[in-house]
Motif scaffolding. Structure first.
Motif, PDB file in Angstrom:
ATOM      1  N   ASN A 191     132.651  27.660  54.013  1.00 36.59           N
ATOM      2  CA  ASN A 191     131.302  27.802  53.482  1.00 36.59           C
ATOM      3  C   ASN A 191     131.276  28.675  52.239  1.00 36.59           C
ATOM      4  OD1 ASN A 191     130.953  26.830  56.231  1.00 36.59           O
ATOM      5  ND2 ASN A 191     128.790  27.272  55.969  1.00 36.59           N
ATOM      6  N   LEU A 192     131.982  29.814  52.289  1.00 37.62           N
ATOM      7  CA  LEU A 192     132.005  30.714  51.142  1.00 37.62           C
ATOM      8  C   LEU A 192     132.621  30.040  49.918  1.00 37.62           C
ATOM      9  CD1 LEU A 192     133.036  34.125  52.767  1.00 37.62           C
ATOM     10  CD2 LEU A 192     130.755  33.416  52.017  1.00 37.62           C
ATOM     11  N   TYR A 193     133.616  29.216  50.144  1.00 36.90           N
ATOM     12  CA  TYR A 193     134.220  28.460  49.040  1.00 36.90           C
ATOM     13  C   TYR A 193     133.173  27.551  48.390  1.00 36.90           C
ATOM     14  CZ  TYR A 193     137.036  24.909  46.663  1.00 36.90           C
ATOM     15  OH  TYR A 193     137.555  24.040  45.733  1.00 36.90           O
ATOM     16  N   LEU A 194     132.412  26.870  49.234  1.00 40.48           N
ATOM     17  CA  LEU A 194     131.380  25.979  48.723  1.00 40.48           C
ATOM     18  C   LEU A 194     130.302  26.754  47.967  1.00 40.48           C
ATOM     19  CD1 LEU A 194     130.607  22.992  48.702  1.00 40.48           C
ATOM     20  CD2 LEU A 194     129.319  23.378  50.806  1.00 40.48           C
ATOM     21  N   TYR A 195     129.876  27.892  48.522  1.00 42.13           N
ATOM     22  CA  TYR A 195     128.887  28.715  47.828  1.00 42.13           C
ATOM     23  C   TYR A 195     129.411  29.124  46.447  1.00 42.13           C
ATOM     24  CZ  TYR A 195     127.260  29.428  52.691  1.00 42.13           C
ATOM     25  OH  TYR A 195     126.849  29.246  53.983  1.00 42.13           O
ATOM     26  N   ALA A 196     130.676  29.532  46.408  1.00 41.66           N
ATOM     27  CA  ALA A 196     131.263  29.982  45.146  1.00 41.66           C
ATOM     28  C   ALA A 196     131.267  28.870  44.102  1.00 41.66           C
ATOM     29  CB  ALA A 196     132.683  30.496  45.378  1.00 41.66           C
ATOM     30  N   LYS A 197     131.571  27.655  44.532  1.00 39.66           N
ATOM     31  CA  LYS A 197     131.592  26.525  43.590  1.00 39.66           C
ATOM     32  C   LYS A 197     130.202  26.238  43.032  1.00 39.66           C
ATOM     33  CE  LYS A 197     134.692  24.300  42.769  1.00 39.66           C
ATOM     34  NZ  LYS A 197     135.717  24.457  41.706  1.00 39.66           N
ATOM     35  N   LYS A 198     129.176  26.465  43.828  1.00 48.91           N
ATOM     36  CA  LYS A 198     127.815  26.153  43.400  1.00 48.91           C
ATOM     37  C   LYS A 198     127.164  27.305  42.629  1.00 48.91           C
ATOM     38  CE  LYS A 198     128.155  22.212  45.492  1.00 48.91           C
ATOM     39  NZ  LYS A 198     128.249  20.931  44.743  1.00 48.91           N
ATOM     40  N   LEU A 199     127.744  28.508  42.721  1.00 47.57           N
ATOM     41  CA  LEU A 199     127.167  29.656  42.032  1.00 47.57           C
ATOM     42  C   LEU A 199     127.506  29.650  40.538  1.00 47.57           C
ATOM     43  CD1 LEU A 199     127.893  32.628  44.473  1.00 47.57           C
ATOM     44  CD2 LEU A 199     125.624  31.746  43.859  1.00 47.57           C
ATOM     45  N   ILE A 200     126.559  30.144  39.743  1.00 50.56           N
ATOM     46  CA  ILE A 200     126.845  30.379  38.334  1.00 50.56           C
ATOM     47  C   ILE A 200     127.799  31.565  38.224  1.00 50.56           C
ATOM     48  CG2 ILE A 200     124.575  29.499  37.634  1.00 50.56           C
ATOM     49  CD1 ILE A 200     123.709  32.444  37.237  1.00 50.56           C
ATOM     50  N   SER A 201     128.360  31.782  37.043  1.00 56.22           N
ATOM     51  CA  SER A 201     129.183  32.957  36.813  1.00 56.22           C
ATOM     52  C   SER A 201     128.340  34.205  37.047  1.00 56.22           C
ATOM     53  CB  SER A 201     129.716  32.939  35.380  1.00 56.22           C
ATOM     54  OG  SER A 201     130.495  34.082  35.129  1.00 56.22           O
ATOM     55  N   SER A 202     128.853  35.143  37.802  1.00 55.03           N
ATOM     56  CA  SER A 202     128.147  36.367  38.192  1.00 55.03           C
ATOM     57  C   SER A 202     127.023  36.105  39.196  1.00 55.03           C
ATOM     58  CB  SER A 202     127.584  37.112  36.974  1.00 55.03           C
ATOM     59  OG  SER A 202     128.633  37.539  36.121  1.00 55.03           O
ATOM     60  N   GLY A 203     126.950  34.890  39.739  1.00 57.22           N
ATOM     61  CA  GLY A 203     125.988  34.600  40.787  1.00 57.22           C
ATOM     62  C   GLY A 203     126.346  35.352  42.056  1.00 57.22           C
ATOM     63  N   GLU A 204     125.382  35.500  42.954  1.00 63.26           N
ATOM     64  CA  GLU A 204     125.591  36.363  44.117  1.00 63.26           C
ATOM     65  C   GLU A 204     125.191  35.702  45.426  1.00 63.26           C
ATOM     66  OE1 GLU A 204     124.856  40.766  42.091  1.00 63.26           O
ATOM     67  OE2 GLU A 204     123.183  39.723  43.071  1.00 63.26           O
ATOM     68  N   VAL A 205     125.947  36.030  46.475  1.00 64.26           N
ATOM     69  CA  VAL A 205     125.552  35.743  47.847  1.00 64.26           C
ATOM     70  C   VAL A 205     125.120  37.078  48.451  1.00 64.26           C
ATOM     71  CG1 VAL A 205     126.251  34.876  50.106  1.00 64.26           C
ATOM     72  CG2 VAL A 205     127.243  33.881  48.031  1.00 64.26           C
ATOM     73  N   LYS A 206     123.869  37.170  48.908  1.00 61.46           N
ATOM     74  CA  LYS A 206     123.346  38.410  49.474  1.00 61.46           C
ATOM     75  C   LYS A 206     123.034  38.200  50.955  1.00 61.46           C
ATOM     76  CE  LYS A 206     121.492  40.522  45.285  1.00 61.46           C
ATOM     77  NZ  LYS A 206     120.372  41.305  44.709  1.00 61.46           N
ATOM     78  N   ILE A 207     123.658  39.014  51.782  1.00 60.30           N
ATOM     79  CA  ILE A 207     123.547  38.854  53.231  1.00 60.30           C
ATOM     80  C   ILE A 207     123.069  40.163  53.852  1.00 60.30           C
ATOM     81  CG2 ILE A 207     124.787  38.238  55.348  1.00 60.30           C
ATOM     82  CD1 ILE A 207     127.005  37.131  53.283  1.00 60.30           C
ATOM     83  N   ARG A 208     122.101  40.077  54.731  1.00 58.42           N
ATOM     84  CA  ARG A 208     121.653  41.245  55.493  1.00 58.42           C
ATOM     85  C   ARG A 208     121.885  40.966  56.971  1.00 58.42           C
ATOM     86  NH1 ARG A 208     116.327  44.429  53.836  1.00 58.42           N
ATOM     87  NH2 ARG A 208     117.872  45.053  52.268  1.00 58.42           N
ATOM     88  N   THR A 209     122.514  41.934  57.666  1.00 59.31           N
ATOM     89  CA  THR A 209     122.850  41.739  59.071  1.00 59.31           C
ATOM     90  C   THR A 209     122.800  43.064  59.815  1.00 59.31           C
ATOM     91  OG1 THR A 209     124.561  40.938  60.601  1.00 59.31           O
ATOM     92  CG2 THR A 209     125.324  41.996  58.597  1.00 59.31           C
TER      93      THR A 209
END
Length: 301
Positions: A114-132
């Motif tokens: 999943n993280l690989y897929l998110y990275a491919k879809k993110l722009i340069s300097s794009g972010e995944v933000k997770i709260r847990t």
């Protein structure tokens, strides 16, 4: 474009650029808040149930929100199918299910694939933000992200003066810790083989050259068509020499349920997807129709 995006019908990928996505938006309040504060930006929500989708759609209507869209689909497939590479600037996940047991790790939203897929879809300097609120989930996520070697990683304990949800308020009153994980894309990830499905423009019906077919050969049975492609057939409805049965198709773990029809035409039969079934047209469905056609026509597989 309407607020709800039917992933089976729209032209993919969508033309959205530089958008913000929330995976598992629940009540929809977080999306609505962001949309109100940033009316010039586009926000997209992904859920697996109709209940939160309907709640969000009602809130968009009552608040006259025009910059929020959503779909009902597993997040992995929604991200893969609907968005172009480098089209997303932020992905939010607020309290994703940690799937506590190790045997359930494959269901976690932050597993490596999943993280690989998110990275491919993110722009340069794009972010995944997770709260847990689950530190074992933090550890799992950091381990998976580090392997891809494309993110800078920051973990912090946020100061929440006004809890966003009733659950946060409850957890904070119990003295529980909350963590924020920020994965910032610094470069493209290492190449990783992931599960994919191939969409086709049209599904063609399959001709079964036989005077008589035996649909009972597939009723209430499960078949492996090829690696990662399985079909399970259920009960048959019969009217004269026409038949219909419900099937469940697993294509690289992408599940679709639909009705297959078998209809008599002169000296042959046609096996097809019912016009009343809405499906994502894929190579797997086409292969399944050919496979079932051979069985009911008693051809050698």
């Amino acid at each position: 474009m309407k607020h709800y995006i039917d992933w089976r019908k729209v032209k993919k990928p969508l033309e959205f650029e530089n958008i913000t996505v929330e995976i598992g938006f629940g009540s929809g309040d977080f999306l609505i808040k962001m949309a109100k504060e940033n009316p010039e930006e586009i926000f997209f929500g992904i859920e697996k149930s109709w209940i939160p989708v309907n709640k969000l759609l009602k809130k968009c209507s009552s608040h006259s929100i025009n910059n929020v869209f959503c779909t009902k689909l597993d997040a992995y497939w929604a991200i893969q199918l609907l968005f172009k590479d480098k089209a997303i600037k932020k992905i939010f996940m607020n309290y994703p299910d940690p799937w506590f047991k190790k045997s359930h790790a494959e269901r976690r939203l932050t597993k490596m694939e999943n993280l690989y897929l998110y990275a491919k879809k993110l722009i340069s300097s794009g972010e995944v933000k997770i709260r847990t609120d689950d530190y074992s989930f933090v550890e799992f996520t950091l381990q998976e992200a580090a392997f891809l070697n494309c993110f800078s990683i920051n973990v912090s304990n946020p100061s929440i003066d006004e809890p966003l949800t009733k659950y946060e308020k409850r957890w904070l009153s119990m003295g529980k810790n909350i963590w924020d994980i920020v994965l910032k894309k610094e470069k493209e990830p290492i190449t990783l083989k992931i599960s994919e499905i191939k969409e086709v423009t049209e599904l063609y019906p399959v001709k079964v050259s036989a005077d008589i077919v035996d649909v009972e050969l597939i009723a209430n049975k499960e078949f492996k068509i090829e690696d990662a492609l399985y079909i399970k057939c259920f009960s048959v409805w019969e009217r004269g020499q026409d038949y219909a049965l419900e099937v469940l198709l697993s294509e690289n773990e992408f599940l679709q349920s639909f009705i297959v029809t078998v209809k008599k035409k002169n000296d042959y039969f046609i096996i097809d997807v019912s016009k009343f079934s809405e499906v994502l047209k894929t190579e797997g469905i086409q292969k399944a129709l050919k496979f079932l056609g051979k069985i009911i026509g008693k051809e050698k597989l």
